[in-house]
Scaffold this motif. Structure first.
Motif, mmCIF file in Angstrom:
data_model
loop_
_atom_site.group_PDB
_atom_site.id
_atom_site.type_symbol
_atom_site.label_atom_id
_atom_site.label_comp_id
_atom_site.label_asym_id
_atom_site.label_seq_id
_atom_site.Cartn_x
_atom_site.Cartn_y
_atom_site.Cartn_z
ATOM 1 N N SER A 75 0.440 -1.046 -0.128
ATOM 2 C CA SER A 75 0.101 0.232 -0.280
ATOM 3 C C SER A 75 0.764 1.357 -0.146
ATOM 4 O O SER A 75 0.234 2.147 -0.013
ATOM 5 C CB SER A 75 -0.738 -0.151 1.100
ATOM 6 N N ASN A 233 -6.133 8.234 6.373
ATOM 7 C CA ASN A 233 -4.834 8.617 5.481
ATOM 8 C C ASN A 233 -3.577 8.714 6.484
ATOM 9 O O ASN A 233 -3.164 9.792 7.418
ATOM 10 C CB ASN A 233 -4.290 9.502 4.914
ATOM 11 N N GLY A 243 -13.060 9.801 -1.432
ATOM 12 C CA GLY A 243 -13.376 7.850 -1.311
ATOM 13 C C GLY A 243 -15.210 7.624 -1.878
ATOM 14 O O GLY A 243 -15.918 8.355 -1.412
ATOM 15 N N ALA A 264 -8.807 0.389 -1.670
ATOM 16 C CA ALA A 264 -9.430 0.587 -2.537
ATOM 17 C C ALA A 264 -9.928 1.816 -2.016
ATOM 18 O O ALA A 264 -9.600 2.867 -2.703
ATOM 19 C CB ALA A 264 -10.822 0.193 -2.600
ATOM 20 N N GLN A 267 -7.644 4.585 -1.624
ATOM 21 C CA GLN A 267 -7.287 4.980 -2.813
ATOM 22 C C GLN A 267 -8.020 6.730 -3.851
ATOM 23 O O GLN A 267 -7.496 7.129 -5.019
ATOM 24 C CB GLN A 267 -7.172 4.239 -4.272
ATOM 25 N N GLN A 270 -9.739 7.382 -7.299
ATOM 26 C CA GLN A 270 -9.141 6.222 -7.917
ATOM 27 C C GLN A 270 -9.903 4.501 -7.227
ATOM 28 O O GLN A 270 -8.755 3.470 -8.186
ATOM 29 C CB GLN A 270 -7.969 6.474 -7.948
ATOM 30 N N ALA A 271 -10.148 4.377 -6.609
ATOM 31 C CA ALA A 271 -10.685 3.224 -5.649
ATOM 32 C C ALA A 271 -10.804 2.470 -7.454
ATOM 33 O O ALA A 271 -10.746 1.601 -7.256
ATOM 34 C CB ALA A 271 -11.802 3.683 -4.269
ATOM 35 N N PHE A 274 -7.911 1.378 -9.407
ATOM 36 C CA PHE A 274 -7.605 0.561 -8.189
ATOM 37 C C PHE A 274 -7.910 -1.494 -8.472
ATOM 38 O O PHE A 274 -8.019 -1.955 -8.800
ATOM 39 C CB PHE A 274 -7.472 0.623 -7.488
#
Length: 286
Positions: A75, A233, A243, A264, A267, A270-271, A274
């Protein structure tokens, strides 16, 4: 496990069902007692209270830490079991109590799995560091219980469900499936007038394997129309705010499905890209 836990057992024999349930419950309680951060009598407590001293660990703990280390690496540091210390700043109770920058900044110095040293015999963390296995613990327990159920009853299909994290041991008789409902958050629902989440259910058929969901339906903050997810994060000390609301992933094992669902979410926007790159079966709701 901080959630309802159940077994669905494809048998008409009450004695068999009772035996399987007793053994499964004992295994679930064993794992919770050993790895929960809410106790003061287990290995996690000893590690978190070590204050820079090494702590002896057993094989199972080493294997779980090794998996956490793999999660950290794949990750790029976004999945970090030392980030649980951020709970001292973030209380995801549905309120608007967002912590200030200073509070978050003070905690960031206690985050960083790359600063932890461990081997098969011991673990050594900097003073003030803590580990929290909540991100993988429940899924690990599901897989362990499913494995035990298979050993006890190799010819019976059993669905292990710990708070929506699921593992099916094998296909049911005559090629039948288990039917599992996935709760999907409905955006812009006219019924959601007081910030309550409205759901619709998507029905999924599963013959064997794992299914896990990660999302912010029950744990979040809401301030100035911004919804703060409980998925943090660790490099910023702040939630992912762009997300999906919910991600469900199917995989061979529950712990794999749970990891991919969490990765996911991390991300952000962009989940779904991914998840497609991983060639997974998934359900993603924004």
């Amino acid at each position: 496990m901080a959630s309802p836990c159940e077994l669905l057992i494809d048998t008409l024999d009450p004695l068999v069902a009772s035996h399987i349930t007793e053994q499964a419950a004992a295994e679930a309680f064993r794992i919770e007692k050993k790895f929960s951060r809410y106790r003061n009598d287990n290995i996690v407590y000893a590690i978190n209270q070590a204050q820079g001293q090494s702590v002896a660990i057993d094989v199972e703990t080493f294997q779980l830490l090794t998996f956490a280390n793999t999660c950290f690496k794949i990750s790029d540091g976004m999945f970090d079991i030392t980030s649980g210390v951020l709970r001292h700043a973030w209380k995801f109770d549905g309120s608007d109590n967002v912590p200030d920058e200073e509070t978050i900044h003070k905690l960031l110095r206690f985050i960083g799995w790359h600063r932890v040293e461990f081997n098969q015999q011991q673990i050594l963390m900097p003073a003030g560091f803590e580990i929290d296995l909540g991100g993988i613990g429940k899924e690990y327990a599901v897989d362990c219980v499913a494995k035990l159920c298979t050993e006890i009853a190799p010819k019976i299909s059993i669905l292990v469900n710990f708070g929506g994290d699921i593992q099916v041991t094998q296909a049911k008789k005559e090629g039948q499936y288990w039917h599992v409902g996935i709760e999907m958050p409905v955006q812009n629902s006219p019924q959601a007038k007081d910030n309550r989440t409205i759901y619709k259910t998507v029905l999924v058929r599963i013959a064997r394997g794992g299914l896990a969901t990660s999302g912010d339906a029950n744990r979040y903050l809401l301030k100035n129309d911004v919804r703060y997810s409980h998925v943090l994060n660790p490099q910023l000390g702040k939630p992912i705010i762009d997300g999906p609301r919910s991600v469900t992933v199917a995989s061979d094992h529950c712990v794999q499905a749970g990891l991919m669902a969490t990765l996911a979410l991390l991300q952000g926007r962009q989940a779904e890209q991914f998840l497609m790159q991983q060639e997974l079966t998934y359900w993603c709701y924004w």
